[in-house]
Design a protein around this motif. Structure first.
Motif, PDB file in Angstrom:
ATOM      1  N   SER A   1       9.743   4.132   9.697  1.00  0.00           N
ATOM      2  CA  SER A   1      11.165   4.116  10.023  1.00  0.00           C
ATOM      3  C   SER A   1      11.982   4.162   8.730  1.00  0.00           C
ATOM      4  CB  SER A   1      11.479   2.835  10.808  1.00  0.00           C
ATOM      5  OG  SER A   1      12.848   2.676  11.010  1.00  0.00           O
ATOM      6  N   PHE A   2      12.715   5.239   8.532  1.00  0.00           N
ATOM      7  CA  PHE A   2      13.532   5.431   7.333  1.00  0.00           C
ATOM      8  C   PHE A   2      12.702   5.299   6.057  1.00  0.00           C
ATOM      9  CE2 PHE A   2      16.563   3.478  10.473  1.00  0.00           C
ATOM     10  CZ  PHE A   2      17.149   4.678  10.836  1.00  0.00           C
ATOM     11  N   GLY A   3      11.459   5.765   6.124  1.00  0.00           N
ATOM     12  CA  GLY A   3      10.580   5.632   4.975  1.00  0.00           C
ATOM     13  C   GLY A   3       9.948   6.925   4.510  1.00  0.00           C
ATOM     14  N   ILE A   4       9.733   7.860   5.433  1.00  0.00           N
ATOM     15  CA  ILE A   4       8.932   9.020   5.051  1.00  0.00           C
ATOM     16  C   ILE A   4       9.673   9.935   4.072  1.00  0.00           C
ATOM     17  CG2 ILE A   4       9.536  10.600   6.942  1.00  0.00           C
ATOM     18  CD1 ILE A   4       6.322  11.042   7.040  1.00  0.00           C
ATOM     19  N   ARG A   5      11.006   9.877   4.062  1.00  0.00           N
ATOM     20  CA  ARG A   5      11.731  10.727   3.102  1.00  0.00           C
ATOM     21  C   ARG A   5      11.552  10.216   1.667  1.00  0.00           C
ATOM     22  NH1 ARG A   5      15.752   7.200   4.635  1.00  0.00           N
ATOM     23  NH2 ARG A   5      17.232   6.615   2.988  1.00  0.00           N
ATOM     24  N   ASN A   6      11.084   8.981   1.504  1.00  0.00           N
ATOM     25  CA  ASN A   6      10.859   8.422   0.167  1.00  0.00           C
ATOM     26  C   ASN A   6       9.437   8.648  -0.339  1.00  0.00           C
ATOM     27  OD1 ASN A   6      13.518   7.184   0.001  1.00  0.00           O
ATOM     28  ND2 ASN A   6      12.782   5.764   1.550  1.00  0.00           N
ATOM     29  N   VAL A   7       8.571   9.197   0.512  1.00  0.00           N
ATOM     30  CA  VAL A   7       7.184   9.448   0.122  1.00  0.00           C
ATOM     31  C   VAL A   7       7.130  10.711  -0.744  1.00  0.00           C
ATOM     32  CG1 VAL A   7       4.879  10.014   1.008  1.00  0.00           C
ATOM     33  CG2 VAL A   7       6.287   8.307   2.187  1.00  0.00           C
ATOM     34  N   THR A   8       6.310  10.694  -1.785  1.00  0.00           N
ATOM     35  CA  THR A   8       6.239  11.825  -2.707  1.00  0.00           C
ATOM     36  C   THR A   8       5.829  13.101  -1.993  1.00  0.00           C
ATOM     37  OG1 THR A   8       5.651  10.295  -4.490  1.00  0.00           O
ATOM     38  CG2 THR A   8       5.223  12.636  -4.875  1.00  0.00           C
ATOM     39  N   ARG A   9       4.791  13.010  -1.160  1.00  0.00           N
ATOM     40  CA  ARG A   9       4.315  14.181  -0.404  1.00  0.00           C
ATOM     41  C   ARG A   9       4.221  13.785   1.072  1.00  0.00           C
ATOM     42  NH1 ARG A   9       1.492  14.027  -5.100  1.00  0.00           N
ATOM     43  NH2 ARG A   9      -0.336  13.039  -4.190  1.00  0.00           N
ATOM     44  N   PRO A  10       5.298  14.001   1.831  1.00  0.00           N
ATOM     45  CA  PRO A  10       5.319  13.556   3.236  1.00  0.00           C
ATOM     46  C   PRO A  10       4.180  14.125   4.078  1.00  0.00           C
ATOM     47  CG  PRO A  10       7.524  14.092   2.519  1.00  0.00           C
ATOM     48  CD  PRO A  10       6.605  14.536   1.420  1.00  0.00           C
TER      49      PRO A  10
ATOM     50  N   GLY B   1       0.811  -1.211   0.000  1.00  0.00           N
ATOM     51  CA  GLY B   1       0.000   0.000   0.000  1.00  0.00           C
ATOM     52  C   GLY B   1       0.841   1.257   0.000  1.00  0.00           C
ATOM     53  N   ASP B   2       0.164   2.381  -0.180  1.00  0.00           N
ATOM     54  CA  ASP B   2       0.788   3.693  -0.335  1.00  0.00           C
ATOM     55  C   ASP B   2       0.548   4.523   0.926  1.00  0.00           C
ATOM     56  OD1 ASP B   2       1.533   6.290  -1.048  1.00  0.00           O
ATOM     57  OD2 ASP B   2       0.651   6.168  -3.044  1.00  0.00           O
ATOM     58  N   ALA B   3       1.625   5.084   1.492  1.00  0.00           N
ATOM     59  CA  ALA B   3       1.528   5.889   2.714  1.00  0.00           C
ATOM     60  C   ALA B   3       0.604   7.089   2.549  1.00  0.00           C
ATOM     61  CB  ALA B   3       2.916   6.369   3.130  1.00  0.00           C
ATOM     62  N   MET B   4       0.438   7.581   1.316  1.00  0.00           N
ATOM     63  CA  MET B   4      -0.387   8.768   1.081  1.00  0.00           C
ATOM     64  C   MET B   4      -1.861   8.426   0.882  1.00  0.00           C
ATOM     65  SD  MET B   4       2.008  11.171  -1.359  1.00  0.00           S
ATOM     66  CE  MET B   4       1.805  10.098  -2.788  1.00  0.00           C
ATOM     67  N   SER B   5      -2.176   7.145   0.813  1.00  0.00           N
ATOM     68  CA  SER B   5      -3.565   6.718   0.621  1.00  0.00           C
ATOM     69  C   SER B   5      -3.733   5.348   1.266  1.00  0.00           C
ATOM     70  CB  SER B   5      -3.906   6.661  -0.878  1.00  0.00           C
ATOM     71  OG  SER B   5      -5.250   6.290  -1.072  1.00  0.00           O
ATOM     72  N   LEU B   6      -3.804   5.345   2.585  1.00  0.00           N
ATOM     73  CA  LEU B   6      -3.809   4.090   3.328  1.00  0.00           C
ATOM     74  C   LEU B   6      -5.136   3.348   3.152  1.00  0.00           C
ATOM     75  CD1 LEU B   6      -2.174   5.363   6.654  1.00  0.00           C
ATOM     76  CD2 LEU B   6      -1.079   3.967   4.876  1.00  0.00           C
ATOM     77  N   PRO B   7      -5.084   2.032   2.936  1.00  0.00           N
ATOM     78  CA  PRO B   7      -6.301   1.245   2.714  1.00  0.00           C
ATOM     79  C   PRO B   7      -6.969   0.803   4.018  1.00  0.00           C
ATOM     80  CG  PRO B   7      -4.394  -0.165   2.456  1.00  0.00           C
ATOM     81  CD  PRO B   7      -3.859   1.214   2.758  1.00  0.00           C
ATOM     82  N   PHE B   8      -7.120   1.734   4.956  1.00  0.00           N
ATOM     83  CA  PHE B   8      -7.686   1.427   6.260  1.00  0.00           C
ATOM     84  C   PHE B   8      -8.711   2.484   6.648  1.00  0.00           C
ATOM     85  CE2 PHE B   8      -3.129   0.163   6.385  1.00  0.00           C
ATOM     86  CZ  PHE B   8      -3.331  -1.218   6.306  1.00  0.00           C
TER      87      PHE B   8
END
Length: 250
Positions: A139-148, A121-128
């Motif tokens: 953890s060491f992931g949010i810098r890789n998100v397109t729009r944090p 899934g995508d951090a910017m559109s969580l399926p929950f």
């Protein structure tokens, strides 16, 4: 053409269309998935395990809680959380399926199978649904998100009232001389190690660049507050090479 179609973001030091970033990040982590644990050792000089333990110390996992670990990859944070909590449930979400495949191969995944879910899934559109989790970690992931900021907004949405956000990310050293020395290590050593260890210089070059493009501690703290979190604070780890940001949905 929609204005959003023209928006760009950074992929390391490159500017790329926002629509391309997720695919490029997926390519990086698909490439390094089998070497991910070794990669973390290289990126952090072996200290990431201590940082993750510090994250758990501040988080203080409780029995019976539900964790959402976003960009959770190989399950490292979820395994630690479940061991500390005694009995809880963790959902590991990652954009890159090969990372989840690697996580499921680990011995802890088999031992804790009844307490774990693995979700692409995508951090910017969580399926929950709203108000679904007690704790959200990334953890060491949010810098890789397109729009944090959108990822933080989503974290707020899926957390229950009283829920906790905890972000572990590479950050900035407050001392310019130390930052200069760390940059020399990062840009000269890490991509070369990536070539040697994983036969993949480019992915490691991106990861180093992405650290330098990420907001500093105070700026990111403002983003956590903008998402709605209260009692927002951060703690530097190893003088600021990494930082933990915490906030509560109240």
């Amino acid at each position: 053409m929609d204005e959003q179609d023209n928006r760009t973001t950074h992929f390391g030091f490159q500017d790329v269309p926002e629509s391309e970033k997720a695919g490029r990040v997926r390519g990086v982590f698909g490439s390094v998935a089998s070497k991910y644990d070794v990669m973390n050792d290289v990126m952090s000089m072996g200290i990431h395990r201590i940082w993750k333990d510090a994250m758990m110390d501040w988080l203080a996992p409780r029995a019976g809680t539900r964790l959402l670990d976003v960009a959770g990859g190989t399950g490292d944070i979820s395994f630690r959380y479940l061991k500390r909590a005694g009995y809880a449930h963790a959902t590991v979400l990652d954009l890159t399926e090969p990372m989840l495949v690697e996580g499921r191969k680990r011995a802890e995944a088999e031992q804790m199978a009844g307490m774990l879910d693995w979700v692409v899934g995508d951090a910017m559109s969580l399926p929950f649904e709203d108000n679904s989790f007690d704790v959200y970690t990334i953890s060491f992931g949010i810098r890789n998100v397109t729009r944090p900021q959108e990822a933080l907004n989503e974290a707020y949405r899926v957390l229950k009232p009283g829920g906790r956000l905890m972000v572990l990310e590479f950050s900035q050293l407050p001392n310019p001389g130390m930052q200069w020395a760390y940059d020399r290590y990062s840009f000269n050593v890490i991509p070369t190690m990536g070539q040697i260890i994983a036969n993949d210089r480019d992915s490691y070059q991106y990861l180093v660049e992405s650290i330098r493009k990420f907001p500093d501690q105070e700026t990111f703290l403002g983003m956590v507050r903008d998402a709605g979190f209260e009692q927002a604070k951060y703690r530097n780890l190893s003088l600021g090479i990494a930082a933990l940001h915490s906030g509560w949905k109240i």
